[in-house]
Motif scaffolding. Structure first.
Motif, short mmCIF file in Angstrom:
data_model
loop_
_atom_site.label_atom_id
_atom_site.label_comp_id
_atom_site.label_asym_id
_atom_site.label_seq_id
_atom_site.Cartn_x
_atom_site.Cartn_y
_atom_site.Cartn_z
N GLU A 69 0.84 -1.20 0.00
CA GLU A 69 0.00 0.00 0.00
C GLU A 69 0.87 1.25 0.00
O GLU A 69 0.58 2.23 -0.71
CB GLU A 69 -0.93 0.00 1.21
N GLN A 70 1.93 1.22 0.78
CA GLN A 70 2.85 2.36 0.80
C GLN A 70 3.49 2.56 -0.56
O GLN A 70 3.61 3.70 -1.04
CB GLN A 70 3.95 2.12 1.84
N ARG A 71 3.90 1.49 -1.18
CA ARG A 71 4.52 1.58 -2.50
C ARG A 71 3.57 2.25 -3.49
O ARG A 71 3.95 3.14 -4.25
CB ARG A 71 4.91 0.19 -3.01
N GLU A 72 2.33 1.81 -3.48
CA GLU A 72 1.33 2.37 -4.40
C GLU A 72 1.15 3.88 -4.16
O GLU A 72 1.08 4.67 -5.10
CB GLU A 72 0.00 1.65 -4.22
N ILE A 73 1.08 4.27 -2.89
CA ILE A 73 0.90 5.67 -2.52
C ILE A 73 2.08 6.52 -2.99
O ILE A 73 1.91 7.57 -3.63
CB ILE A 73 0.75 5.79 -0.98
N ILE A 74 3.29 6.05 -2.69
CA ILE A 74 4.48 6.83 -3.01
C ILE A 74 4.71 6.93 -4.51
O ILE A 74 4.99 8.01 -5.05
CB ILE A 74 5.71 6.21 -2.31
N VAL A 75 4.57 5.81 -5.21
CA VAL A 75 4.77 5.80 -6.66
C VAL A 75 3.74 6.67 -7.36
O VAL A 75 4.05 7.40 -8.32
CB VAL A 75 4.73 4.35 -7.19
N LYS A 76 2.50 6.64 -6.88
CA LYS A 76 1.44 7.46 -7.48
C LYS A 76 1.79 8.94 -7.40
O LYS A 76 1.66 9.68 -8.39
CB LYS A 76 0.12 7.19 -6.76
N ALA A 79 13.38 1.24 3.92
CA ALA A 79 13.87 0.29 2.92
C ALA A 79 13.13 0.48 1.60
O ALA A 79 13.72 0.39 0.52
CB ALA A 79 13.70 -1.15 3.42
N LEU A 80 11.85 0.76 1.68
CA LEU A 80 11.06 0.99 0.48
C LEU A 80 11.54 2.26 -0.23
O LEU A 80 11.68 2.28 -1.46
CB LEU A 80 9.58 1.11 0.84
N LEU A 81 11.79 3.32 0.52
CA LEU A 81 12.29 4.55 -0.09
C LEU A 81 13.63 4.32 -0.78
O LEU A 81 13.86 4.82 -1.88
CB LEU A 81 12.44 5.63 0.99
N SER A 82 14.50 3.56 -0.13
CA SER A 82 15.79 3.25 -0.71
C SER A 82 15.62 2.46 -2.01
O SER A 82 16.26 2.74 -3.02
CB SER A 82 16.64 2.47 0.29
N GLU A 83 14.73 1.50 -1.97
CA GLU A 83 14.46 0.66 -3.15
C GLU A 83 13.92 1.51 -4.31
O GLU A 83 14.24 1.26 -5.48
CB GLU A 83 13.44 -0.41 -2.79
N PHE A 138 14.94 7.02 -3.73
CA PHE A 138 15.00 8.31 -3.06
C PHE A 138 16.41 8.57 -2.52
O PHE A 138 17.06 7.65 -2.04
CB PHE A 138 13.98 8.38 -1.92
N GLU A 139 16.84 9.82 -2.59
CA GLU A 139 18.16 10.17 -2.09
C GLU A 139 18.14 10.48 -0.60
O GLU A 139 19.14 10.27 0.09
CB GLU A 139 18.71 11.38 -2.86
N TYR A 140 17.00 11.01 -0.14
CA TYR A 140 16.96 11.37 1.27
C TYR A 140 15.53 11.43 1.78
O TYR A 140 14.56 11.46 1.01
CB TYR A 140 17.63 12.73 1.50
N LEU A 154 19.87 0.16 7.51
CA LEU A 154 18.94 -0.89 7.07
C LEU A 154 19.63 -2.23 7.19
O LEU A 154 20.74 -2.41 6.67
CB LEU A 154 18.50 -0.64 5.62
N ASP A 155 19.00 -3.16 7.88
CA ASP A 155 19.58 -4.50 8.07
C ASP A 155 20.98 -4.43 8.65
O ASP A 155 21.88 -5.18 8.25
CB ASP A 155 19.58 -5.29 6.75
N GLY A 156 21.19 -3.50 9.57
CA GLY A 156 22.46 -3.42 10.28
C GLY A 156 23.56 -2.67 9.56
O GLY A 156 24.67 -2.55 10.08
N GLU A 157 23.29 -2.14 8.37
CA GLU A 157 24.31 -1.42 7.61
C GLU A 157 23.78 -0.07 7.14
O GLU A 157 22.58 0.09 6.89
CB GLU A 157 24.76 -2.24 6.39
N GLU A 158 24.70 0.88 7.01
CA GLU A 158 24.30 2.18 6.49
C GLU A 158 23.87 2.06 5.03
O GLU A 158 24.57 1.48 4.21
CB GLU A 158 25.46 3.18 6.59
N SER A 159 22.70 2.59 4.73
CA SER A 159 22.19 2.58 3.35
C SER A 159 22.56 3.89 2.67
O SER A 159 23.18 4.78 3.27
CB SER A 159 20.68 2.40 3.36
N ASP A 160 22.16 4.04 1.41
CA ASP A 160 22.40 5.28 0.69
C ASP A 160 21.36 6.35 1.04
O ASP A 160 21.52 7.51 0.63
CB ASP A 160 22.35 5.03 -0.83
N LEU A 161 20.33 5.97 1.77
CA LEU A 161 19.26 6.92 2.11
C LEU A 161 19.70 7.81 3.27
O LEU A 161 19.91 7.35 4.39
CB LEU A 161 17.98 6.17 2.48
N ILE A 162 19.81 9.10 3.01
CA ILE A 162 20.22 10.05 4.03
C ILE A 162 18.98 10.64 4.71
O ILE A 162 17.98 10.93 4.06
CB ILE A 162 21.08 11.16 3.41
N GLU A 163 19.05 10.77 6.01
CA GLU A 163 17.98 11.40 6.79
C GLU A 163 18.43 12.80 7.21
O GLU A 163 19.53 12.98 7.72
CB GLU A 163 17.65 10.57 8.03
#
Length: 283
Positions: free
Chosen positions: A111-118, A147-151, A154-156, A171-180
């Motif tokens: 549901e989140q994916r659908e909302i964000i992509v729309k 994780a969904l935003l990273s997939e 999104f850059e941040y 994410l999963d114990g490691e730094e992802s490319d998604l900056i907050e």
């Protein structure tokens, strides 16, 4: 982290951001009320944002040569296309803010994916650019949202509250490319100044804080972040800070901050891209 380095030797960073929620939050709040569709007065509070306040805010930003980030729900973009086009045409960043200001914590991942992509598609059609920044509506998201935003590329994000400098989302114990790029409740104009037709929360408080106190708080927070070389992210709403009296509060903030030559005022994407280049991931 001590002695954060900012571009061109600047001492601190400032991000001005505006959540252009329109009337959709008022629709959401009154959804369970009898004759909800007829509660036009409440909805008009939100409509005042895109109808009048965005113009006043853009005029101020242009006066002080500041570029800001506007987070826009897809529903609001659909119903106010010319407003979104003007924001973009004047060089400001537009980020994703859900579709109908949904609480993502209550939605499944699909549901989140659908909302964000729309919403991504709606904003791309209006501006020609796909948003790279996201702010979760209502300050809450599902544990799987990052994780969904990273997939989704999104850059941040500028959604959380737990720091005063940007950081890589783990994410999963490691730094992802998604900056907050975190903000704070005390930097949110809605918390202090949104008049509501519903009971005050918590009960007994004034429904609108004194403008002088809000201005003082905003300036004191800036001074604290500035002295420590941090990144302050103001979180505002056109229907609140765009009103004529509160617009003067915003102007005083803009005037003070832009008078400091050693302050970097930037959009969310500019801050995220700088952080990625200046402070690479550890792993």
């Amino acid at each position: 982290m001590e002695n954060v380095k900012w571009p061109q030797g600047k001492k601190s960073a400032v991000m001005f951001s505006f959540d252009l929620d329109g009337d959709i939050i008022w629709q959401n709040m009154s959804a369970d009320e009898p004759n909800a569709k007829k509660l036009i007065r409440a909805r008009s509070i939100g409509q005042y944002g895109p109808n009048r306040c965005v113009d006043m805010i853009l005029d101020l930003l242009n006066k002080y040569k500041v570029k800001a980030t506007f987070y826009v729900p897809g529903y609001v973009a659909e119903h106010n296309p010319e407003v979104v086009k003007r924001i973009h045409a004047e060089g400001h960043e537009i980020g994703n803010h859900g579709y109908t200001h949904e609480r993502l914590v209550e939605k499944s991942v699909e549901e989140q994916r659908e909302i964000i992509v729309k919403t991504q598609k709606i904003i791309k059609e209006l501006t020609g650019e796909t948003p790279v920044g996201f702010r979760t509506p209502s300050g809450d998201w599902h544990v799987k949202t990052p994780a969904l935003l990273s997939e989704l590329g999104f850059e941040y994000s500028s959604s959380m509250r737990g720091d005063d400098i940007p950081y890589y989302t783990v994410l999963d114990g490691e730094e992802s490319d998604l900056i907050e790029i975190p903000s704070k409740w005390e930097l949110d104009d809605y918390v202090a100044q949104a008049y509501s037709v519903y009971p005050a929360e918590p009960a007994g408080l004034d429904r609108i804080s004194c403008y002088r106190n809000v201005q003082d708080n905003d300036l004191r927070e800036f001074e604290g972040y500035y002295e420590r070389g941090l990144c302050i992210a103001y979180l505002m709403h056109p229907q609140i800070s765009g009103a004529p009296g509160r617009n003067l509060v915003l102007e005083e903030l803009l005037k003070t901050i832009t008078s400091r030559e050693d302050v970097w005022v930037a959009t969310g994407s500019e801050i995220a891209r700088y952080w990625r280049s200046a402070y690479p991931k550890k792993n």
